[in-house]
Design an enzyme around this catalytic site. Structure first.
Site, short mmCIF file in Angstrom:
data_model
loop_
_atom_site.label_atom_id
_atom_site.label_comp_id
_atom_site.label_asym_id
_atom_site.label_seq_id
_atom_site.Cartn_x
_atom_site.Cartn_y
_atom_site.Cartn_z
N ARG A 81 0.86 -1.18 0.00
CA ARG A 81 0.00 0.00 0.00
C ARG A 81 0.90 1.23 0.00
O ARG A 81 1.68 1.43 0.93
CB ARG A 81 -0.89 -0.01 1.25
N HIS A 125 -2.75 10.93 1.03
CA HIS A 125 -2.19 10.68 2.36
C HIS A 125 -1.47 11.97 2.78
O HIS A 125 -0.26 12.00 2.96
CB HIS A 125 -1.26 9.46 2.32
N GLU A 170 -7.32 8.61 6.61
CA GLU A 170 -7.56 9.23 7.92
C GLU A 170 -8.13 10.65 7.84
O GLU A 170 -7.47 11.61 8.27
CB GLU A 170 -6.28 9.21 8.77
N ASN A 291 -7.21 1.87 10.17
CA ASN A 291 -5.91 2.11 10.79
C ASN A 291 -6.14 2.07 12.29
O ASN A 291 -6.83 2.94 12.85
CB ASN A 291 -5.35 3.47 10.38
N TYR A 293 -4.45 1.84 16.07
CA TYR A 293 -3.27 1.94 16.93
C TYR A 293 -3.62 1.75 18.40
O TYR A 293 -2.95 1.03 19.11
CB TYR A 293 -2.54 3.27 16.68
N GLU A 357 -3.50 -0.19 8.27
CA GLU A 357 -2.33 0.17 9.06
C GLU A 357 -2.49 -0.39 10.47
O GLU A 357 -3.57 -0.28 11.07
CB GLU A 357 -2.18 1.70 9.23
#
Ligand code: IFM
Length: 451
Positions: A81, A125, A170, A291, A293, A357
């Protein structure tokens, strides 16, 4: 860290890969006609990025992409990606297309396909052409139309070989860290502009999705940074609305949550949301890009000022992590990924899921030509177990892309935070697979985790 550590096998066809983004790895900031982006301007402004770092050279991926693809192949990656730099393709943010900029992605895609690695393209991005920011950036409606025009130009060149397209990476971060808090480019601190930016990003996603579909794109997705929010509902719901539902609900259901609209209305009003916009935004997509985290934990605290990333969050206290953290100070909570995947499967069962991610920064040390990054390996192992648990419970998770292939430019943290499974010596540009990369190679080989 939790996890039962038994051997686990993922579904057939599960996509294993790694991710990067243009400004974080490419370098070659002034080559082949590339125009300036908001991140060039921001990183060159003293005091904005740790150590005064910039993406001018980064990992020099622009010149070293063939070696990097060879490395990916040695690690057995099935998908890569990467993002396309808008100012390489349209240096002035609109109109004329810079063929040389597209040539780079053409070469990269061919190299990937030769190595049997599927290209996963992200169109945006974070590196907005500076010329567009000068006309108001994402706070301005026209940027959404310019984005769709740019998407068409990229698809026109790569669409014959690229099957999976992600419009945005995002949107919450772009809008609220860039336009409300100001710690990301373009560095504005105007909450009303952030709500406008959020809407125009969604509109840009919808317009670009329609363009990509009309041009025959096989899979279209949108990548969200999603954080499960824990705490009493009177505060957790507000933060969940601002960070998660503000983007999920318009994109996947064609509506804004009422609680989010109420906050936006107090920050500049709702005049930027035009009749018909939500129908444009709500284009069917094939994949929700996730994504993940860490989760957030909040509690009520009278008198607490609003968190600058969450306009309207007066009285909400963000609890500091109570357990282990990464070098970013982010809590390590793999179970958050399981609950997030199950929530998305419950709320949007018709759309496939892809972890676009997941990964961690730690303070790596090179010792005798190796990086024994046990913490990262344990982090990835635990998160893969958490993803597998969600699949077992019914989540339609199609793949996992580790963040990141390479140590790279970590935005306002510069190069001091290393997320790569491959170490980069920024003085020599030497690549060194860390233990986590060698472990990941074995995970891919056996399509799962060993005991
Ligand atoms: O490096 C970033 C990436 O660009 C977007 N998602 C989070 C990563 C780690 O902060």
């Amino acid at each position: 860290m939790t996890g039962t550590r038994e051997a686990l096998v993922f579904p057939d066809g599960f996509v294993w890969g790694a991710a990067t983004a243009a400004y974080q790895v490419e370098g070659a900031a002034r080559e082949d006609g590339r125009g300036p982006s908001i991140w060039d301007a921001f990183s060159h402004t003293p005091g904005k990025v740790a150590g005064g770092d910039t993406g001018d050279v980064a990992c020099d991926h622009y010149h070293r992409y063939a070696d990097d693809v060879r490395l990916m192949s040695e690690l057995g990656l099935r998908a890569y990606r990467f993002s396309v730099s808008w100012p390489r393709v349209q240096p002035a943010g609109g109109g004329a297309v810079n063929a040389k900029g597209l040539d780079f992605y053409d070469r990269l895609v061919d190299e990937l396909l030769k190595a049997d690695i599927s290209p996963y393209v992200t169109l945006y991005h974070w590196d907005l052409p500076l010329a567009l920011e000068r006309r108001g950036g994402w706070a301005e409606r026209d940027t959404a139309h310019r984005f769709a025009e740019y998407a068409a130009a990229v698809h026109d060149r790569l669409g014959d070989r690229v099957a999976t397209w992600t419009t945005l990476n995002e949107p919450w971060l772009i809008a609220f860290l860039g336009y409300a808090w100001g710690v990301h480019a373009p560095g504005r601190t105007d909450p009303a502009a952030a709500f406008r930016a959020a809407h125009h990003l969604l509109l840009g996603h919808g317009l670009a999705t329609a363009v990509l579909r009309a041009a025959g794109a096989r899979q279209v997705s949108l990548t969200f940074n999603l954080s499960p929010v824990e705490g009493p509902p009177e505060v957790a719901d507000l933060i969940d609305g601002l960070m998660n539902r503000q983007f999920l609900e318009p994109a996947l259901r064609g509506r804004y949550p009422a609680d989010v609209l109420a906050v936006a209305a107090r920050h500049g009003g709702l005049g930027h949301i035009h009749d018909g916009d939500l129908a444009l935004i709500n284009q069917p997509i094939d994949l929700i890009g996730i994504n993940y985290y860490n989760p957030s934990v909040v509690s009520p605290k009278p008198g607490e000022p609003a968190n600058p990333a969450f306009p309207g969050s007066e009285g909400v206290f963000f609890e500091p992590p109570s357990g282990p953290t990464t070098a970013m100070g982010w809590p390590i909570v793999p179970e958050g990924l399981t609950s997030l995947l199950l929530r998305l499967s419950r709320d949007y069962p018709e759309t496939g899921l892809l972890v676009t991610e997941n990964g961690a920064a730690f303070d790596d040390v090179v010792e005798d030509g190796a990086v024994h990054d046990r913490d990262r390996l344990a982090y990835l192992d635990a998160h893969l177990r958490a993803a597998h648990a969600a699949i077992q419970a019914g989540a339609d998770l199609r793949g996992y892309l580790v963040w990141s292939l390479l140590d790279n430019f970590e935005w306002h943290d510069g190069y001091r935070r290393r997320f790569g499974i491959v170490h980069v010596d920024f003085a020599t540009q030497r690549r060194l697979p860390k233990d986590s990369a060698l472990w990941y190679r074995d995970v891919i080989r056996r399509n799962g985790l060993a005991r």
